[in-house]
Design an enzyme around this catalytic site. Structure first.
Site, PDB file in Angstrom:
ATOM      1  N   GLY A  40      -3.428  15.452  -6.446  1.00  0.00           N
ATOM      2  CA  GLY A  40      -3.998  14.556  -6.232  1.00  0.00           C
ATOM      3  C   GLY A  40      -5.011  15.035  -4.936  1.00  0.00           C
ATOM      4  O   GLY A  40      -4.643  15.783  -4.247  1.00  0.00           O
ATOM      5  N   GLY A  45      -4.073  13.425  -0.525  1.00  0.00           N
ATOM      6  CA  GLY A  45      -4.145  15.015  -1.179  1.00  0.00           C
ATOM      7  C   GLY A  45      -5.157  15.792  -0.854  1.00  0.00           C
ATOM      8  O   GLY A  45      -5.065  16.946  -0.603  1.00  0.00           O
ATOM      9  N   SER A 284     -13.334  -7.408   0.311  1.00  0.00           N
ATOM     10  CA  SER A 284     -12.647  -6.682   1.464  1.00  0.00           C
ATOM     11  C   SER A 284     -11.864  -7.614   2.344  1.00  0.00           C
ATOM     12  O   SER A 284     -12.634  -8.870   2.700  1.00  0.00           O
ATOM     13  CB  SER A 284     -13.468  -5.591   2.245  1.00  0.00           C
ATOM     14  OG  SER A 284     -12.599  -5.421   3.350  1.00  0.00           O
ATOM     15  N   ARG A 337      -1.612 -10.362   4.248  1.00  0.00           N
ATOM     16  CA  ARG A 337      -2.124 -10.653   2.896  1.00  0.00           C
ATOM     17  C   ARG A 337      -1.078 -11.304   2.307  1.00  0.00           C
ATOM     18  O   ARG A 337      -1.379 -12.268   1.424  1.00  0.00           O
ATOM     19  CB  ARG A 337      -2.319  -9.259   2.184  1.00  0.00           C
ATOM     20  CG  ARG A 337      -3.569  -8.424   2.915  1.00  0.00           C
ATOM     21  CD  ARG A 337      -3.795  -7.339   2.196  1.00  0.00           C
ATOM     22  NE  ARG A 337      -4.782  -6.748   2.860  1.00  0.00           N
ATOM     23  CZ  ARG A 337      -5.371  -5.441   2.648  1.00  0.00           C
ATOM     24  NH1 ARG A 337      -4.616  -4.359   1.897  1.00  0.00           N
ATOM     25  NH2 ARG A 337      -6.515  -4.889   3.193  1.00  0.00           N
ATOM     26  N   LEU A 469      -5.306   3.634   4.400  1.00  0.00           N
ATOM     27  CA  LEU A 469      -6.177   4.829   4.783  1.00  0.00           C
ATOM     28  C   LEU A 469      -5.566   5.436   6.072  1.00  0.00           C
ATOM     29  O   LEU A 469      -5.497   6.995   6.182  1.00  0.00           O
ATOM     30  CB  LEU A 469      -7.575   4.526   4.999  1.00  0.00           C
ATOM     31  CG  LEU A 469      -8.261   3.702   3.865  1.00  0.00           C
ATOM     32  CD1 LEU A 469      -9.546   3.562   4.292  1.00  0.00           C
ATOM     33  CD2 LEU A 469      -8.338   4.614   2.691  1.00  0.00           C
TER      34      LEU A 469
END
Ligand code: FAD
Length: 666
Positions: A40, A45, A284, A337, A469
């Site tokens: 990855g 990765g 987003s 969410r 992230l």
């Protein structure tokens, strides 16, 4: 086998520091004697490979795309969290830790989450040093915006392309090492099995996707950074290539799979438009900073809109239901969410949906455009009562913040979102479940690590926006480089691991046998046919709302599709050539096993928490009803020959630093 999460002793804020002070280190001269495979090249990765190579290890990197910079991470839009407190609005390491544990509905491991919050600030410094162009304020300081489930602004961003910019940073760090020969890059290679020698992960079997050649690769440790498995639903916001194969193959070799049923359904996606769609598009979450979500308050207005007799802009303020602001006044449109998605479904199920299928709600920027417009008019000493001027100035501000997202929406839907509200609906987006890892990010197979979205580690039952992230880069830049050294320290004199061993031979045979079986099935239906069927069952019975009957049916139906798949799949071409249909079928074969375990896990969890909503377990207001007494554990499944035979192991979750209460965002 008893699960040992290897959480260090000490207070929550000292654990990581103490851990680093006492682990085994590998001296710089010995690192060059050690090989590490990283599967990855996304943010997890890519950052891991670059850092490990920079430290001196020999890294072998794999990805199925034609370049590391095409990993799915490049699609990330909204931003990355860090507890920098640049806004002076009360943020801190503890608050980021607390928000993440609460956001995950108290189903994550405290020690890992605290470490994540601690290293979050380093990530921003690292990326800025690499040249990542984060948005800046007028004065030149890094700007922040808010994401769901928090009351502070801690999200760093680069317009709506944060993932792309961060990945370019990681990719340039990788490239430096590729140039030095410290990373050997294997593009267009797909890992199809893990090789275990004497109980330790020592290599992989990969298929060269261009030539079809099966290859053996050895190393002293293997790191899986293969991303999430949302595509088990067929339709999702993930890149179409994203798949579970690497994670599933290690599961079949002994790595426990944790909480497979924890899936995030993102509230702001472009609604499904028809049967022939193969992909969904995210709008987003950053848009919820300024966009207000609503449906008509009157059912007859919703009906008229669906029939094309009324436009949203014709509905008076008083006749709109800003249902998130109504139900959750403290967090409003920025609830997490899972909550926003369920609320949208609830309104649409009640008949208030606004597109033809009745499965869409509005995300409206009109108020933000006016607000920013007045602000700009005042700043420029222009007439704040001139509606046209204010609209123009406000539109410019919104375009500066979200321009590329608005452009994407307009291209897909063919409507101008500046002048008419966007239509959005929840869609599968992220998977919190994944391979079980301990504090070292090591799976239950010694020497096999798992980082980024492919592990289950930090987000509990619901991930907060802009935290994926953060986790991928935390794992790759700052956590794994320590923990893997601790594991590798005893291996410094081992020498290169031969691929000429019975274990490599057996794993290779295993891969060839599966390829043979698929190529020779000579059936009548393309692989996608089975994937779509699986996806429909997953969405209907294992999706946003689940119940015991549907989940039991789903398990049986998925097992049935799997059987049909092996009998009736048609794969044109040969095994030893470029054959994308074969590559796809190999991935779908694994989704067809994962899907069943997924439903089994959801059926086992007799509670609702975060993204896992069991209709039987809800409060009178329709909120998720947790059962902490019986389900405050990580469900880690051990493979025993088939998904239906998987055995459950429980890692009890202990909450010493946050109070275990029913979540509230009111
Ligand atoms: C549209 C979208 C927007 C998002 N926006 C945000 C955001 O704003 N903020 C945020 O925090 N999160 C966001 N996310 C989530 C986030 O992007 C992902 O969770 C994250 O990028 C995953 O990174 P990763 O490195 O774990 O995996 P990926 O980026 O998915 O990379 C996986 C890598 O593994 C390789 N691979 C997989 N299987 C194999 C195999 N068998 N053999 C060889 N190689 C293999 C692939 O080639 C690839 O290189 C978003 C997600 C989506 C879908």
């Amino acid at each position: 086998m008893a699960l040992d999460s290897k959480i260090p002793e000490g207070s929550i804020s000292d654990k990581w520091t103490n851990y680093k002070d006492h682990i085994n280190l590998v001296n710089p001269a010995n690192k060059r004697n050690l090989d590490i495979i990283v599967v990855g090249t996304g943010l997890a990765g890519g950052s891991a490979a670059a850092t490990l190579a920079e430290l001196g290890y020999n890294v072998k990197s794999f990805c199925f795309q034609d370049s590391p910079r095409r990993a799915h991470s490049i699609a990330a839009q909204g931003g990355i969290n860090a507890a920098k407190n640049y806004q002076g609005d009360g943020d801190s390491t503890f608050r980021l830790f607390y928000d993440t544990v609460k956001g995950g509905d108290y189903r994550s491991r405290e020690a890992n989450v605290h470490r994540l919050a601690e290293v979050s600030t380093n990530i921003i410094d690292q990326c800025v040093a690499q040249g990542v162009p984060f948005a800046r304020e007028y004065g030149g300081l890094l700007d922040n915006r808010s994401f769901g489930g928090t009351l502070v602004s801690r999200t760093f961003y680069a317009k709506g392309q944060t993932g792309q910019q961060l990945l370019l940073g990681a990719y340039s760090a990788m490239n430096r090492q590729i140039g030095r020969g410290k990373i050997k890059m294997h593009n267009r290679h797909e890992m199809l099995d893990l090789v275990i020698v004497d109980g330790k992960a020592r290599g992989i079997i990969a298929r060269d996707l261009v030539s079809g050649k099966i290859e053996r690769h050895s190393a002293h440790a293997v790191v899986i950074a293969s991303g999430g498995y949302g595509n088990v639903f067929f339709l999702s916001t993930n890149a179409m290539g994203s798949n579970v194969t690497a994670a599933w193959k290690i599961h079949k070799r002994g790595a426990f799979f944790a909480n497979p049923c924890y899936t995030q359904i993102h509230p702001t996606c472009i609604p499904v438009s028809g049967e022939h769609q193969a992909k969904l598009t995210l709008m987003s979450e950053s848009l919820r900073n300024d966009g207000r979500i609503w449906v008509p308050a009157k059912i007859e207005d919703a009906k008229a809109i669906r029939e094309g007799k009324l436009k949203p802009t014709q509905i008076a303020e008083a006749d709109r239901d800003y249902y998130l602001e109504r139900r959750y006044p403290a967090f409003g449109n920025l609830v997490p969410r899972d909550i926003a998605s369920r609320a949208a479904k609830e309104r649409c199920d009640a008949g208030f949906g606004v597109n033809k299928t009745g499965e869409a709600v509005y995300l409206d920027f009109a108020a933000a455009i006016q607000r920013y417009g007045v602000d700009q008019a005042r700043l420029k000493h222009q007439d704040e009562n001139d509606l046209a001027l204010v609209t123009k100035l406000g539109t410019e501000v919104v375009a500066n913040k979200y321009g590329n997202l608005f452009q994407m929406y307009e291209k897909i839907v063919d409507e101008n979102p500046y002048s008419t509200p966007m239509m959005i609906y929840p869609a599968v987006h992220y998977t919190m479940g994944g391979t079980w890892v301990d504090y070292n990010l090591q799976t239950t197979i010694p020497g096999c690590f798992s980082i980024g979205e492919s592990n289950f580690s930090d987000h509990g039952a619901n991930r907060l926006g802009a935290s994926a992230l953060m986790q991928g880069l935390a794992d790759g830049y700052f956590v794994l480089p320590y923990t893997i050294g601790d594991y590798l320290a005893p291996d410094i004199k081992m020498g290169t691991i031969s691929t000429d061993s019975p274990e490599f031979e057996a794993a290779e045979k295993n891969v060839l046998a599966q390829i043979d079986q698929l190529i020779n099935a000579n059936g009548t239906k393309p692989a996608d046919y089975f994937h779509k069927k699986l996806g429909k069952i997953m969405w209907d019975k294992v999706g946003m709302a689940r119940n015991a009957t549907g989940l039991a049916e789903a398990q049986a139906e998925i097992a049935q599709i799997r059987e049909e798949f092996y009998k009736d799949v048609k794969i044109p071409g040969t095994a030893d050539s470029f054959n994308p249909e074969l590559a796809k079928a190999l991935r779908i074969a694994d989704f067809l096993e994962l899907g069943e375990l997924f439903a089994k896990d959801a059926l086992n969890r007799n509670e609702s928490c975060g993204g896992h909503f069991r209709e039987e377990y809800q409060t009178p207001e329709g909120e998720a009803q947790r059962d902490d007494e019986n389900y405050a554990y990580v469900a880690a499944w051990e493979y025993k020959g088939s998904p239906s035979d998987a055995v459950l192991h429980k890692e009890a979750l202990v909450f010493d630093n946050v109070k275990l209460v029913q979540r509230s965002y009111k």
